[in-house]
Design a protein around this motif. Structure first.
Motif, PDB file in Angstrom:
ATOM      1  N   GLU A   1      -2.791   2.439  -1.942  1.00  0.00           N
ATOM      2  CA  GLU A   1      -3.329   1.780  -3.128  1.00  0.00           C
ATOM      3  C   GLU A   1      -4.845   1.611  -3.053  1.00  0.00           C
ATOM      4  O   GLU A   1      -5.531   1.660  -4.085  1.00  0.00           O
ATOM      5  CB  GLU A   1      -2.601   0.448  -3.322  1.00  0.00           C
ATOM      6  CG  GLU A   1      -1.180   0.676  -3.824  1.00  0.00           C
ATOM      7  CD  GLU A   1      -0.185  -0.406  -3.436  1.00  0.00           C
ATOM      8  OE1 GLU A   1       1.017  -0.171  -3.626  1.00  0.00           O
ATOM      9  OE2 GLU A   1      -0.618  -1.468  -2.929  1.00  0.00           O
TER      10      GLU A   1
ATOM     11  N   GLN B   1      -7.705   3.694  -6.001  1.00  0.00           N
ATOM     12  CA  GLN B   1      -8.591   2.924  -6.869  1.00  0.00           C
ATOM     13  C   GLN B   1      -9.497   3.775  -7.763  1.00  0.00           C
ATOM     14  O   GLN B   1      -9.700   3.419  -8.931  1.00  0.00           O
ATOM     15  CB  GLN B   1      -9.407   1.930  -6.033  1.00  0.00           C
ATOM     16  CG  GLN B   1      -8.529   0.772  -5.563  1.00  0.00           C
ATOM     17  CD  GLN B   1      -9.243  -0.196  -4.658  1.00  0.00           C
ATOM     18  OE1 GLN B   1      -9.478  -1.343  -5.005  1.00  0.00           O
ATOM     19  NE2 GLN B   1      -9.577   0.258  -3.460  1.00  0.00           N
TER      20      GLN B   1
ATOM     21  N   GLN C   1      -1.960  -9.859 -12.223  1.00  0.00           N
ATOM     22  CA  GLN C   1      -1.451  -8.505 -12.043  1.00  0.00           C
ATOM     23  C   GLN C   1      -0.107  -8.349 -12.739  1.00  0.00           C
ATOM     24  O   GLN C   1       0.104  -7.425 -13.507  1.00  0.00           O
ATOM     25  CB  GLN C   1      -1.321  -8.183 -10.550  1.00  0.00           C
ATOM     26  CG  GLN C   1      -0.972  -6.730 -10.237  1.00  0.00           C
ATOM     27  CD  GLN C   1       0.515  -6.388 -10.385  1.00  0.00           C
ATOM     28  OE1 GLN C   1       0.863  -5.347 -10.941  1.00  0.00           O
ATOM     29  NE2 GLN C   1       1.398  -7.255  -9.935  1.00  0.00           N
TER      30      GLN C   1
ATOM     31  N   ALA D   1      -3.592  -0.037 -13.307  1.00  0.00           N
ATOM     32  CA  ALA D   1      -3.447   0.153 -11.861  1.00  0.00           C
ATOM     33  C   ALA D   1      -2.112   0.790 -11.520  1.00  0.00           C
ATOM     34  O   ALA D   1      -1.922   1.264 -10.406  1.00  0.00           O
ATOM     35  CB  ALA D   1      -3.581  -1.195 -11.153  1.00  0.00           C
TER      36      ALA D   1
ATOM     37  N   GLU E   1       1.697  -1.778  -7.994  1.00  0.00           N
ATOM     38  CA  GLU E   1       1.053  -2.121  -6.732  1.00  0.00           C
ATOM     39  C   GLU E   1       2.114  -2.756  -5.844  1.00  0.00           C
ATOM     40  O   GLU E   1       2.653  -3.818  -6.166  1.00  0.00           O
ATOM     41  CB  GLU E   1      -0.106  -3.090  -6.969  1.00  0.00           C
ATOM     42  CG  GLU E   1      -0.941  -3.330  -5.733  1.00  0.00           C
ATOM     43  CD  GLU E   1      -2.118  -4.252  -6.006  1.00  0.00           C
ATOM     44  OE1 GLU E   1      -3.266  -3.796  -5.895  1.00  0.00           O
ATOM     45  OE2 GLU E   1      -1.874  -5.416  -6.353  1.00  0.00           O
TER      46      GLU E   1
ATOM     47  N   SER F   1      -3.397  -7.623  -2.820  1.00  0.00           N
ATOM     48  CA  SER F   1      -3.855  -6.874  -3.983  1.00  0.00           C
ATOM     49  C   SER F   1      -5.132  -6.089  -3.694  1.00  0.00           C
ATOM     50  O   SER F   1      -6.063  -6.604  -3.075  1.00  0.00           O
ATOM     51  CB  SER F   1      -4.109  -7.835  -5.147  1.00  0.00           C
ATOM     52  OG  SER F   1      -4.537  -7.123  -6.289  1.00  0.00           O
ATOM     53  N   THR F   2      -5.177  -4.862  -4.158  1.00  0.00           N
ATOM     54  CA  THR F   2      -6.366  -4.012  -3.997  1.00  0.00           C
ATOM     55  C   THR F   2      -6.742  -3.399  -5.347  1.00  0.00           C
ATOM     56  O   THR F   2      -7.674  -3.845  -6.005  1.00  0.00           O
ATOM     57  CB  THR F   2      -6.104  -2.914  -2.957  1.00  0.00           C
ATOM     58  OG1 THR F   2      -4.892  -2.206  -3.281  1.00  0.00           O
ATOM     59  CG2 THR F   2      -5.997  -3.509  -1.558  1.00  0.00           C
ATOM     60  N   LYS F   3      -5.983  -2.397  -5.781  1.00  0.00           N
ATOM     61  CA  LYS F   3      -6.349  -1.729  -7.035  1.00  0.00           C
ATOM     62  C   LYS F   3      -6.149  -2.639  -8.241  1.00  0.00           C
ATOM     63  O   LYS F   3      -6.843  -2.470  -9.252  1.00  0.00           O
ATOM     64  CB  LYS F   3      -5.570  -0.420  -7.203  1.00  0.00           C
ATOM     65  CG  LYS F   3      -4.055  -0.561  -7.269  1.00  0.00           C
ATOM     66  CD  LYS F   3      -3.407   0.807  -7.445  1.00  0.00           C
ATOM     67  CE  LYS F   3      -1.881   0.686  -7.503  1.00  0.00           C
ATOM     68  NZ  LYS F   3      -1.223   1.968  -7.810  1.00  0.00           N
ATOM     69  N   ALA F   4      -5.241  -3.602  -8.160  1.00  0.00           N
ATOM     70  CA  ALA F   4      -5.113  -4.559  -9.264  1.00  0.00           C
ATOM     71  C   ALA F   4      -6.393  -5.367  -9.409  1.00  0.00           C
ATOM     72  O   ALA F   4      -6.842  -5.653 -10.523  1.00  0.00           O
ATOM     73  CB  ALA F   4      -3.917  -5.486  -9.036  1.00  0.00           C
TER      74      ALA F   4
ATOM     75  N   LYS G   1       4.680 -10.888  -3.552  1.00  0.00           N
ATOM     76  CA  LYS G   1       3.808 -10.142  -4.448  1.00  0.00           C
ATOM     77  C   LYS G   1       3.553 -10.886  -5.747  1.00  0.00           C
ATOM     78  O   LYS G   1       2.430 -10.989  -6.214  1.00  0.00           O
ATOM     79  CB  LYS G   1       4.433  -8.770  -4.748  1.00  0.00           C
ATOM     80  CG  LYS G   1       3.556  -7.885  -5.631  1.00  0.00           C
ATOM     81  CD  LYS G   1       2.267  -7.534  -4.925  1.00  0.00           C
ATOM     82  CE  LYS G   1       1.313  -6.778  -5.790  1.00  0.00           C
ATOM     83  NZ  LYS G   1       0.003  -6.610  -5.139  1.00  0.00           N
TER      84      LYS G   1
END
Length: 605
Positions: free
Chosen positions: A254, A258, A344, A389, A392, A397-400, A600
């Motif tokens: 993830e 990005q 998210q 995104a 996920e 959380s990263t790309k969110a 999550k």
């Protein structure tokens, strides 16, 4: 958090239930189980390991059934033990799965004890099971309806009974639940993903709805008991979004997704139009005089970053509130404020409750920044901006987060344009910078080998400090959160200017200090803060823009970032912090995608 899957079919439904649980693993859980209805009462298997171990049990005992319920549990009431794992039984004839928290469970528990019900778990869920059983007079649907009237709190439940081998009853309030429609088989689930491929269409239950799932159809009533129809929609196909591919963990995948996620989130337009946020946005944006952002966790840090953008670009007063705190304090409502919720999943309980509280205070201008088009939050707000995104799975959380930042930047520029503070040339430059972001992130991702080398130092640490200034202070907060979430290293973040007001006392050779050093107006101030750390023997790890003239030296480690990226600099600067946390966690051998005690989607208070 907890996941629910249930089904009524003509075929053996156990493989569908197990696969549904497997797809919900990314939500976070610490036990799991499933039950099927037989003529001798419900049978169940449960595990405090993983869904894979539950599947092994199912295969070993040849577990089969045409009607069943399944659950992944994130412990709230009671530890993660077999007795507390769902499904929960009552009197050997009724089984239930439950997401949420029942606030009046203690009082109900005492009443049920007086009726000679024996409790074998510590869960609030067992109260619901016994309550339904106590009210059951041959009609399971009626018993559930009567029981939920007595519940205070949040719940999504699925209930089966041995007297009704082809019936499943579900209900929801404060926690999501969907109904799935198949060919001579029907379903309930926490998330449509769990039943995609089996259900052809789904309906999202509204607050207070109760459903009866049978082979030939579904009965739905609202909280008043009136028959209702909830708009069915086609289930999106279950594809490769959850396939790990060549990556070691979903979090790593993830992080590297990005550039694509941001590219898909950036509007395909040459102008920032209010219509990007909905049909009514133009009128709403002209009528507001401030912004209130409500969010939790990583999304809260996205809101803190957006405050800088909104006030500097749109010149509009902005407040950012932790959603779980906002509804419990006396605030001064402003009907002319735009309330922005950031999430998210769009199902975050605290943020939903804060949104409803704001609306009850007369703040009707609302906007959801969210990754899920069908979520409760999107359905509740006047306006929306969907991030892209996609799914996920990693809890951290990263790309969110980075797509939320893109969405909030678009909001800031759009409001700036509406309010007359962004001219055509500035707008064109902002669009150019946004479209260059994916390439900038690819350049940052190429720094991974250098970051892996740093992580070897962090693996042996138990504490870390993160420093940032201005726009990058919230990014420091996010970097510290990532490290503590997945590596279990205690990490704190401070505005670098606050260092000498207390945190400097913590600095020793054993305390790494991660510093975000963009080439902005605060760079010289930041360099002075770094010298304060160096003078106390601290070891500094600096992510510096290429033209900051910060060089590696004794006690100073530098990774050189690409060129300074102006107002959008927080987005490329957060990516190396994600990678540092990820590789440190790998080095420490933690469960990167499912860190302990975390879920999550936090759907309970």
């Amino acid at each position: 958090m907890c996941g629910i899957v249930g089904a009524v079919a003509r075929r053996n439904i156990v493989p569908v239930l197990v696969e549904g649980l497997r797809r919900l693993e990314y939500r976070g859980y610490d036990s799991c189980g499933l039950a099927v209805v037989t003529s001798d009462g419900p049978r169940r298997v449960r595990s405090v390991v993983r869904v894979a171990e539950l599947d092994d049990q199912v295969s070993e005992v040849r577990f089969e059934g045409v009607t069943g319920i399944a659950h992944t549990r994130w412990a709230t009431h009671g530890a993660a033990t077999i007795n507390n794992a769902h499904p929960i039984f009552s009197s050997g004839s009724l089984a239930i799965v439950h997401n949420g928290i029942i606030e009046n469970y203690q009082a109900l528990r005492e009443t049920l004890r007086e009726q000679h019900y024996e409790f074998v778990s510590q869960t609030d869920t067992e109260v619901i099971a016994h309550l339904i059983h106590s009210l059951y007079k041959g009609d399971l649907f009626a018993a559930v309806r009567e029981a939920v009237r007595q519940l205070t709190g949040a719940y999504a439940i699925g209930v089966v009974h041995q007297d009704h081998p082809h019936t499943l009853v579900g209900a929801r309030a404060g926690s999501p639940l969907v109904v799935g429609y198949g060919n001579d088989e029907n379903f309930i689930a926490w998330d449509a993903l769990a039943i995609a491929g089996s259900a052809e269409h789904i309906s999202y239950l509204e607050e207070g709805d109760i459903c009866e799932i049978a082979l030939k159809g579904v009965r739905l009533v609202d909280f008043r008991g009136d028959k209702v129809v909830r708009n069915p929609r086609r289930v999106q196909a279950y594809g490769g979004a959850v396939e790990l591919g060549p990556y070691r963990h979903y979090m790593q995948k993830e992080i590297f997704e990005q550039p694509r996620a941001i590219s898909h989130t950036i509007p395909a337009t040459d102008t920032f139009r209010p219509r990007l946020f909905g049909e009514m946005a133009s009128d709403v944006f002209r009528g507001i005089d401030s912004v209130l952002i409500l969010a939790c966790g990583t999304s809260y840090y996205a809101g803190l970053t957006a405050k800088y953008w909104l006030e500097s670009v749109a010149k509009i007063r902005t407040e950012v509130e932790i959603a779980s705190e906002y509804r419990y304090r006396e605030s001064v409502p402003n009907p002319r404020a735009l309330v922005v919720t950031v999430s998210q999943s769009g199902e975050t309980a605290d943020t939903l409750a804060a949104l409803k509280h704001a609306q009850s205070q007369g703040m009707t201008h609302t906007l959801a920044v969210c990754n899920v088009a069908t979520s409760a939050m999107v359905r509740l707000t006047e306006l929306k901006f969907l991030t892209h995104a996609r799914m996920e799975i990693g809890v951290a959380s990263t790309k969110a987060f980075t797509t939320q930042l893109v969405a909030l930047f678009v909001l800031a520029v759009t409001l700036g344009k509406v309010r007359g503070h962004v001219n055509d040339a500035q707008e064109a430059e902002y669009i150019h910078q946004l479209r260059h972001l994916p390439a900038a992130l690819n350049a940052v991702l190429a720094l991974e080998p250098q970051i892996i080398a740093w992580s070897d130092d962090f693996v042996r640490k138990e504490d870390a400090l993160f420093l940032g200034r201005g726009l990058h202070y919230p990014i420091a907060l996010e970097g510290a959160l990532k490290l503590k979430e997945i590596s279990y290293i205690h990490a704190e973040a401070y505005s670098a200017g606050e260092l000498k007001h207390g945190p400097l006392a913590l600095v020793t050779e054993a305390m790494p200090v991660v510093t975000i050093a963009p080439n902005d107006a605060l760079l010289d101030k930041l360099k002075s803060n770094m010298q304060e750390v160096r003078a106390r023997g601290g070891h500094i790890y600096v992510f510096a823009d290429s033209d900051t003239h910060i060089k590696s030296d004794d006690g100073i480690h530098v990774i050189r970032m690409p060129e300074h990226y102006g107002l959008l600099s927080p987005i490329p600067h957060v990516v190396p912090l994600q990678l540092l946390a990820y590789h440190t966690a790998c080095g420490r051998g933690t469960d990167v995608d499912k860190p302990r005690n975390l879920a999550k989607s936090v759907t309970v208070e």
